[in-house]
Design an enzyme around this catalytic site. Structure first.
Site, PDB file in Angstrom:
ATOM      1  N   SER A 124       0.832  -1.204   0.000  1.00 54.91           N
ATOM      2  CA  SER A 124       0.000   0.000   0.000  1.00 54.91           C
ATOM      3  C   SER A 124       0.865   1.251   0.000  1.00 54.91           C
ATOM      4  O   SER A 124       1.975   1.257   0.550  1.00 54.91           O
ATOM      5  CB  SER A 124      -0.876  -0.034   1.259  1.00 54.91           C
ATOM      6  OG  SER A 124      -1.417   1.235   1.502  1.00 54.91           O
ATOM      7  N   TYR A 149      -2.646  -1.116  10.992  1.00 58.75           N
ATOM      8  CA  TYR A 149      -2.850  -1.657   9.636  1.00 58.75           C
ATOM      9  C   TYR A 149      -1.659  -1.305   8.737  1.00 58.75           C
ATOM     10  O   TYR A 149      -1.058  -2.169   8.097  1.00 58.75           O
ATOM     11  CB  TYR A 149      -4.156  -1.115   9.017  1.00 58.75           C
ATOM     12  CG  TYR A 149      -4.173  -1.267   7.518  1.00 58.75           C
ATOM     13  CD1 TYR A 149      -4.419  -2.506   6.936  1.00 58.75           C
ATOM     14  CD2 TYR A 149      -3.882  -0.180   6.680  1.00 58.75           C
ATOM     15  CE1 TYR A 149      -4.376  -2.658   5.560  1.00 58.75           C
ATOM     16  CE2 TYR A 149      -3.843  -0.330   5.313  1.00 58.75           C
ATOM     17  CZ  TYR A 149      -4.090  -1.566   4.753  1.00 58.75           C
ATOM     18  OH  TYR A 149      -4.028  -1.720   3.391  1.00 58.75           O
ATOM     19  N   LYS A 153       1.665  -3.596   6.762  1.00 62.11           N
ATOM     20  CA  LYS A 153       2.176  -3.564   5.386  1.00 62.11           C
ATOM     21  C   LYS A 153       3.681  -3.318   5.386  1.00 62.11           C
ATOM     22  O   LYS A 153       4.432  -3.919   4.609  1.00 62.11           O
ATOM     23  CB  LYS A 153       1.445  -2.483   4.572  1.00 62.11           C
ATOM     24  CG  LYS A 153      -0.043  -2.769   4.364  1.00 62.11           C
ATOM     25  CD  LYS A 153      -0.277  -4.027   3.536  1.00 62.11           C
ATOM     26  CE  LYS A 153      -1.728  -4.447   3.467  1.00 62.11           C
ATOM     27  NZ  LYS A 153      -1.952  -5.765   2.853  1.00 62.11           N
TER      28      LYS A 153
END
Ligand code: UDP
Length: 340
Positions: A124, A149, A153
């Site tokens: 991302s 979150y 990544k």
């Protein structure tokens, strides 16, 4: 055979369609925690081919290993399976580390055990935080993540990088998605948010169909031309095609190093107000919206430099914002009609 984890989800299902269209055999593994089994029928309706489906939670190491034992012809993996709600990750970080890191490790351990070498990872643009210079290239410095979150990544990319150093046979490509929006032009698959959407476009389409009374625009006092935040909105079918290109690159051994990463965006920055105005215009809908205060954790602006993906992968976003927002509305209407 290509194993797609989370293949019944939003980006996963669109990628499975493109893989089947490119004549790959596809195995979907999904725990259906944020997707529906009907998606498999829809994929078949679109492509005329039915992917194999296994409902497995990849946090379960034994089940993950049994899967690789059963399907000996897995050549490559696209790992979509992950939780993705930023706000929830702040409230429940352990769920995010357990789901996103735990399942990645189980899949990689199974790859090692069963000799599978090729891996494509859903990363991302959150890894860049708020960059000082725009557009962001793959060389732009990564910033500490703003949420658990985002951190999953970052950590996942580090795991891939470290493992690639230690294991020359392993090959991985991380695709750093910008903001995926829109739906398949058939209107048969699209984004299915759980509960109240947190992302902009699903909120817009649900407001247009009357499911939400009003869209809140989070801030108009940013340092941007119209004061609202800017993002790089990438059509989900264009994004899906990037995965097919990445898989071919790995299978044909065209990768330049055994851990590569690419920005997958359009290269265009679009503001929240531009999304709203374009949606209203192309779909002839009036949206009820109001400007409210900024949302905590939002960055002001980001868009991708895509020339590395364009030249090196030979991939480019093709679809216009107009057709993408038409596809999003088409999907929302179709979906609501089926629900009735
Ligand atoms: N946004 C908004 N209203 C909403 C949802 C999102 O104004 O109901 C804005 C948000 O502040 C951001 C942009 O839309 O500037 C994209 O947000 P989204 O959550 O879709 O993606 P993000 O870039 O945060 O991953």
């Amino acid at each position: 055979m290509i194993l797609t984890t989370g293949g019944a989800g939003y980006i996963g299902s669109h990628t499975v369609v493109e893989l089947l269209n490119a004549n790959f055999e596809v195995l979907i593994v999904d725990d259906l925690s944020n997707s529906k089994k009907e998606v498999i029928d829809r994929i078949e309706q679109i492509t005329g081919k039915r992917p194999i489906f296994q409902q497995i939670d990849l946090k379960d190491k034994q089940k993950t290993f049994e899967l690789f034992q059963k399907y000996k012809n897995i050549e490559a993996i696209i790992h979509f399976a992950a939780s993705k709600a930023v706000g929830e990750s702040v409230e429940n970080p352990l769920k995010y580390y357990e789901n996103n890191i735990g399942s990645l490790l189980n899949v990689m351990l199974a790859m090692k055990e069963f000799g599978v070498a090729n891996f494509v990872f859903s990363s991302s643009c959150t890894v860049y935080g708020q960059p000082e210079k725009l557009p962001v290239t793959e060389q732009t410095e990564k910033k500490p993540a703003e949420s658990p979150y985002g951190n999953t990544k970052m950590i996942s990319e580090d795991i891939l990088k470290d493992y690639a150093v230690a294991n020359k046979n392993f090959k991985a490509i991380a695709l750093r998605y910008f903001n995926p929006i829109g739906a398949h032009p058939s209107g048969l698959i699209g984004e299915l948010p759980n509960g109240v959407p947190t992302n902009l476009v699903p909120y817009v389409t649900q407001t247009a169909c009357g499911l939400r009374s009003k869209l809140s625009i989070f801030g108009n006092d940013y340092n941007t031309p119209d004061g609202s935040c800017i993002r790089d909105y990438i059509n989900v079918v264009d994004l899906a095609e990037a995965h097919v290109v990445a898989i071919k690159r790995l299978l044909e051994c065209k990768n330049k190093s055994n851990f590569e990463f690419f920005n997958i965006g359009t290269g265009e920055g679009v503001s929240v107000l531009e999304i709203v105005n374009t949606f209203e215009k192309v779909n002839k809908q009036k949206l009820n919206y109001e400007i409210v205060s900024r949302r905590a954790g939002d960055i002001e602006k980001i868009w991708a430099e895509t020339s590395y993906a364009n030249t090196e992968l030979g991939w480019k976003a093709k679809k216009s914002l107009n057709e993408t927002l038409i596809s999003a509305w088409n999907w929302e209407q179709n979906y609501r009609a089926i629900q009735k």
